[in-house]
Design an enzyme around this catalytic site. Structure first.
Site, PDB file in Angstrom:
ATOM      1  N   ALA A 112      63.690 -54.386  21.351  1.00 43.68           N
ATOM      2  CA  ALA A 112      64.530 -53.218  21.077  1.00 43.68           C
ATOM      3  C   ALA A 112      65.695 -53.079  22.048  1.00 43.68           C
ATOM      4  CB  ALA A 112      63.679 -51.952  21.105  1.00 43.68           C
ATOM      5  N   ASP A 113      66.177 -54.220  22.553  1.00 41.92           N
ATOM      6  CA  ASP A 113      67.335 -54.167  23.451  1.00 41.92           C
ATOM      7  C   ASP A 113      68.084 -55.500  23.380  1.00 41.92           C
ATOM      8  OD1 ASP A 113      69.038 -52.954  25.241  1.00 41.92           O
ATOM      9  OD2 ASP A 113      67.855 -53.435  27.015  1.00 41.92           O
ATOM     10  N   VAL A 114      68.548 -55.849  22.162  1.00 44.66           N
ATOM     11  CA  VAL A 114      69.118 -57.182  21.945  1.00 44.66           C
ATOM     12  C   VAL A 114      70.619 -57.247  22.229  1.00 44.66           C
ATOM     13  CG1 VAL A 114      67.372 -58.033  20.345  1.00 44.66           C
ATOM     14  CG2 VAL A 114      69.289 -56.698  19.452  1.00 44.66           C
TER      15      VAL A 114
END
Length: 265
Positions: A112-114
């Site tokens: 959830a942090d691409v």
């Protein structure tokens, strides 16, 4: 809450509590190590050889120290350097999208942090996923209504998106869906502006501050209309915008923001 009576009803306290919880999880490196190995287990069980995560050295790690294998590569946003490692940068991007969406659809678990610093093309051409401090999990009961929202997103249909959010919350009591739809349209107009800016080559439009502002507005509008959207939902939308930036740089023929179900098999 003690200083300002009635603050609790604004939803601000819940947001601060969620923020505190997220931050505490993000700086707990034992949890991050578990997240890395959960994603690695997904790669192994699905025979997904195109992706890689760093190996965790548990004997050299603690809650405050995370020791990992170093991966060598370049971010997906660096088109020139990408060509040194892969002959087809577009394929590298679609591989990354395939892997990420596959983890989402098959396990409900996703990175959830691409942003560009966390998604790399490695020297051997594999996609390297790093920094698992923030992850999302989509519960099975949310999945079908999430698809309703995605359908509305792809059709730019605010009423359909509202239906997805209402179903996601599990209640329609006292909700003025027309009013909610009008207010939600304004939020997604902002998202469209960001997407258009990216399409026109302004990649700075997808900066952290701008995306967080939009997510905050989305949260405020839904709460004002008597709903509470899952944290994972906001995380998911944010990742789509990150990926949209990569798409416009490496594969402009793909309209991910209008067709997010393209990679959801």
């Amino acid at each position: 809450d003690k200083i300002i009576p009635g603050l609790e009803r604004s939803g601000l306290l819940d947001m601060v509590k969620d923020f505190q919880s997220s931050i505490m999880k993000e700086i707990d490196f034992i949890e991050e190590a578990k997240n890395i190995e959960e994603f690695e287990a997904f790669l192994l069980t699905t025979n997904e050889s195109r992706g890689k995560v760093p190996r965790v050295y548990h004997k050299l790690s603690t809650k405050k120290i995370l020791t990992m294998e170093r991966l060598y590569g370049v971010p997906l946003t660096d088109a020139k350097k990408l060509q040194v490692f892969v002959k087809n940068p577009r394929k590298a991007l679609t591989d990354a999208l395939d892997i990420w969406f596959k983890s989402l659809s098959s396990t409900g678990f996703f990175h959830a942090d691409v942003h560009a610093g966390n998604l790399m093309v490695l020297k051997d051409g594999k996609i390297g996923f790093i920094d698992f401090g923030i992850v999302g999990r989509i519960p099975e009961k949310v999945w079908s209504v999430l698809m309703t929202f995605m359908e509305g997103l792809s059709l730019n249909n605010a009423d359909r998106m509202v239906q997805g959010l209402v179903d996601m919350n599990g209640t329609t009591e006292g909700i003025d869906q027309k009013k909610f739809s009008d207010e939600l349209s304004q939020i997604f107009d902002k998202l469209n502006e960001v997407a258009i800016d990216i399409q026109l080559g302004d990649f700075s439009a997808a900066n952290e501050k701008q995306l967080n502002r939009i997510m905050f507005d989305l949260n405020e509008v839904t709460k004002k209309n008597g709903l509470k959207i899952p944290r994972e939902f906001a995380l998911l939308i944010k990742q789509l915008l990150y990926f949209d930036r990569y798409v416009k740089s490496l594969a402009p023929d793909i309209d991910l923001f209008r067709n997010p179900k393209l990679f959801l098999q």
